[in-house]
Design a protein around this motif. Structure first.
Motif, PDB file in Angstrom:
ATOM      1  N   LEU A  81      -7.178  -3.145  -4.321  1.00 31.06           N
ATOM      2  CA  LEU A  81      -6.042  -2.656  -5.088  1.00 31.06           C
ATOM      3  C   LEU A  81      -6.247  -2.824  -6.596  1.00 31.06           C
ATOM      4  O   LEU A  81      -6.853  -3.796  -7.053  1.00 31.06           O
ATOM      5  N   LEU A  82      -5.687  -1.870  -7.330  1.00 30.11           N
ATOM      6  CA  LEU A  82      -5.657  -1.935  -8.786  1.00 30.11           C
ATOM      7  C   LEU A  82      -4.209  -2.130  -9.235  1.00 30.11           C
ATOM      8  O   LEU A  82      -3.274  -1.827  -8.495  1.00 30.11           O
ATOM      9  N   LEU A  83      -4.039  -2.613 -10.448  1.00 35.01           N
ATOM     10  CA  LEU A  83      -2.686  -2.774 -10.987  1.00 35.01           C
ATOM     11  C   LEU A  83      -1.937  -1.447 -10.968  1.00 35.01           C
ATOM     12  O   LEU A  83      -0.731  -1.398 -10.703  1.00 35.01           O
ATOM     13  N   SER A  84      -2.648  -0.374 -11.232  1.00 36.80           N
ATOM     14  CA  SER A  84      -2.027   0.949 -11.301  1.00 36.80           C
ATOM     15  C   SER A  84      -1.583   1.478  -9.941  1.00 36.80           C
ATOM     16  O   SER A  84      -0.921   2.518  -9.862  1.00 36.80           O
ATOM     17  N   ASP A  85      -1.921   0.779  -8.877  1.00 36.94           N
ATOM     18  CA  ASP A  85      -1.477   1.189  -7.543  1.00 36.94           C
ATOM     19  C   ASP A  85      -0.041   0.771  -7.267  1.00 36.94           C
ATOM     20  O   ASP A  85       0.556   1.186  -6.268  1.00 36.94           O
ATOM     21  N   SER A  86       0.534  -0.031  -8.127  1.00 31.74           N
ATOM     22  CA  SER A  86       1.924  -0.457  -7.934  1.00 31.74           C
ATOM     23  C   SER A  86       2.857   0.745  -7.939  1.00 31.74           C
ATOM     24  O   SER A  86       2.675   1.683  -8.709  1.00 31.74           O
ATOM     25  N   GLY A  87       3.852   0.677  -7.077  1.00 32.83           N
ATOM     26  CA  GLY A  87       4.815   1.767  -7.023  1.00 32.83           C
ATOM     27  C   GLY A  87       5.567   1.764  -5.708  1.00 32.83           C
ATOM     28  O   GLY A  87       5.442   0.850  -4.895  1.00 32.83           O
ATOM     29  N   PHE A  88       6.358   2.805  -5.545  1.00 30.55           N
ATOM     30  CA  PHE A  88       7.147   2.974  -4.334  1.00 30.55           C
ATOM     31  C   PHE A  88       6.486   4.060  -3.514  1.00 30.55           C
ATOM     32  O   PHE A  88       6.307   5.173  -3.982  1.00 30.55           O
ATOM     33  N   TYR A  89       6.108   3.748  -2.277  1.00 35.84           N
ATOM     34  CA  TYR A  89       5.383   4.679  -1.439  1.00 35.84           C
ATOM     35  C   TYR A  89       6.300   5.194  -0.334  1.00 35.84           C
ATOM     36  O   TYR A  89       6.956   4.419   0.363  1.00 35.84           O
ATOM     37  N   LEU A  90       6.302   6.489  -0.207  1.00 37.56           N
ATOM     38  CA  LEU A  90       7.145   7.123   0.800  1.00 37.56           C
ATOM     39  C   LEU A  90       6.288   7.903   1.790  1.00 37.56           C
ATOM     40  O   LEU A  90       5.454   8.721   1.388  1.00 37.56           O
ATOM     41  N   CYS A  91       6.527   7.647   3.062  1.00 38.17           N
ATOM     42  CA  CYS A  91       5.936   8.447   4.118  1.00 38.17           C
ATOM     43  C   CYS A  91       6.941   9.534   4.481  1.00 38.17           C
ATOM     44  O   CYS A  91       8.162   9.313   4.391  1.00 38.17           O
ATOM     45  N   ALA A  92       6.457  10.684   4.876  1.00 40.27           N
ATOM     46  CA  ALA A  92       7.366  11.774   5.226  1.00 40.27           C
ATOM     47  C   ALA A  92       6.727  12.646   6.297  1.00 40.27           C
ATOM     48  O   ALA A  92       5.513  12.630   6.493  1.00 40.27           O
ATOM     49  N   TRP A  93       7.587  13.415   6.982  1.00 41.88           N
ATOM     50  CA  TRP A  93       7.081  14.338   7.988  1.00 41.88           C
ATOM     51  C   TRP A  93       7.925  15.601   7.996  1.00 41.88           C
ATOM     52  O   TRP A  93       9.067  15.628   7.554  1.00 41.88           O
ATOM     53  N   ASP A  94       7.324  16.672   8.508  1.00 41.18           N
ATOM     54  CA  ASP A  94       8.086  17.881   8.779  1.00 41.18           C
ATOM     55  C   ASP A  94       7.498  18.558  10.010  1.00 41.18           C
ATOM     56  O   ASP A  94       6.452  18.177  10.508  1.00 41.18           O
ATOM     57  N   ARG A  95       8.221  19.567  10.488  1.00 45.81           N
ATOM     58  CA  ARG A  95       7.826  20.208  11.744  1.00 45.81           C
ATOM     59  C   ARG A  95       6.830  21.340  11.551  1.00 45.81           C
ATOM     60  O   ARG A  95       6.527  22.067  12.465  1.00 45.81           O
TER      61      ARG A  95
END
Lengths: 113, 114
Positions: A81-95
Motif C-alpha cells: 500500500l501507498l499513502l495515496s491509496d487511502s480513500g473510500f472504496y465502493l463495490c458495486a454491481w449491475d445486471r
C-alpha cells in the motif's frame, strides 16, 4: 432480493502492507462487478470492472489489482500500500444489459498510515 | 473513455425553494443511460432518477426532474420544494448501453438552509 456486501468496513494499514477488500453479491447470477474509489472531497473513480469470472478490466494504472474467483465475488488487492491509496472504496454491481441501475455496497474506509 | 463533468462543487438552496444541479458528459455513443445519485453522510449511494438517451421525454420522480439535452450532452437535475433531507452529495453518472461501464462526475454538495 439481491444484496451486496463488502468488508471490512474500516481498515487502517501501514505503508507497504498488503490489502484485501472483499465484495460478494447475493440473489443474482453473472452480474457486472465494479470497484470504485472516492478520495476525500472528490468524486467516484472507476478502478476495475468485471463482466465475468476471471475477466477484469482496469480503468487506471495503479498500485491495486482485482480478481473475480467466483461469479459473485470480487476482490480488491494490493501487495504494498501507498499513502495515496487511502480513500473510500465502493463495490458495486449491475445486471448488465437487462438491468436499469447500479447497486452499491456499504463501502470500506481505508487509511494508509 | 467517457467523461462526466459537474462544474458546481457546492450549492445552497433555501428550504422549499428550487435548485438545479448541472451535468455535462462526453460520449460518441448514441444509446446510453444517465443517472443522478444521492450520497448522504451515511455514504450509501441512492438512485434518484434515471434517463434513457433514446427517450426524448425528460424523466421525473416526484420532486426530482431532469432537463436532458442530448445534442448539448447536458443532463441537469431540478429539485423542487427542497427539503432538509435533500442535503447530500449528488453525483451525475453515465452508463453505456450494454451496462458494463458506469462513470461518475466529481459530485455537487447540496446544502439546504432552513
Amino acid at each position: 432480493s439481491q444484496t451486496i456486501h463488502q468488508w471490512p468496513a474500516t481498515l487502517v494499514q501501514p505503508v507497504g502492507s498488503p490489502l484485501s477488500l472483499e465484495c460478494t453479491v447475493e440473489g443474482t447470477s453473472n452480474p457486472n462487478l465494479y470497484w470504485y474509489r472516492q478520495a476525500a472531497g472528490r468524486g467516484l473513480q472507476l478502478l476495475f470492472y468485471s463482466v465475468g469470472i476471471g475477466q477484469i478490466s482496469s480503468e487506471v494504472p495503479q498500485n491495486l489489482s482485482a480478481s473475480r474467483p467466483q461469479d459473485r465475488q470480487f476482490i480488491l488487492s494490493s501487495k504494498k500500500l501507498l499513502l495515496s491509496d487511502s480513500g473510500f472504496y465502493l463495490c458495486a454491481w449491475d445486471r448488465g444489459a437487462s438491468g436499469n441501475t447500479i447497486y452499491f455496497g456499504e463501502g470500506s474506509w481505508l487509511t494508509v498510515v | 473513455a467517457q467523461t462526466v463533468t459537474q462544474s458546481q462543487p457546492e450549492m445552497s438552496v433555501q428550504e422549499a425553494e428550487t435548485v438545479t444541479l448541472s451535468c455535462t458528459y462526453d460520449t460518441s455513443e448514441s444509446d446510453y443511460y444517465l443517472f443522478w445519485y444521492k450520497q448522504p453522510p451515511s455514504r450509501q449511494m441512492i438512485l434518484v432518477i434515471r434517463q434513457e438517451a433514446y427517450k426524448q421525454q425528460n424523466a421525473t420522480e416526484n420532486r426530482f426532474s431532469v432537463n436532458f439535452q442530448k445534442a448539448a450532452k447536458s443532463f441537469s437535475l431540478k429539485i423542487s420544494d427542497s427539503q432538509l433531507g435533500d442535503a447530500a452529495m449528488y453525483f451525475c453518472a453515465y452508463s453505456n448501453y450494454n451496462f458494463n461501464k458506469f462513470y461518475f462526475g466529481s459530485g455537487t454538495k447540496l446544502n439546504v438552509k432552513p
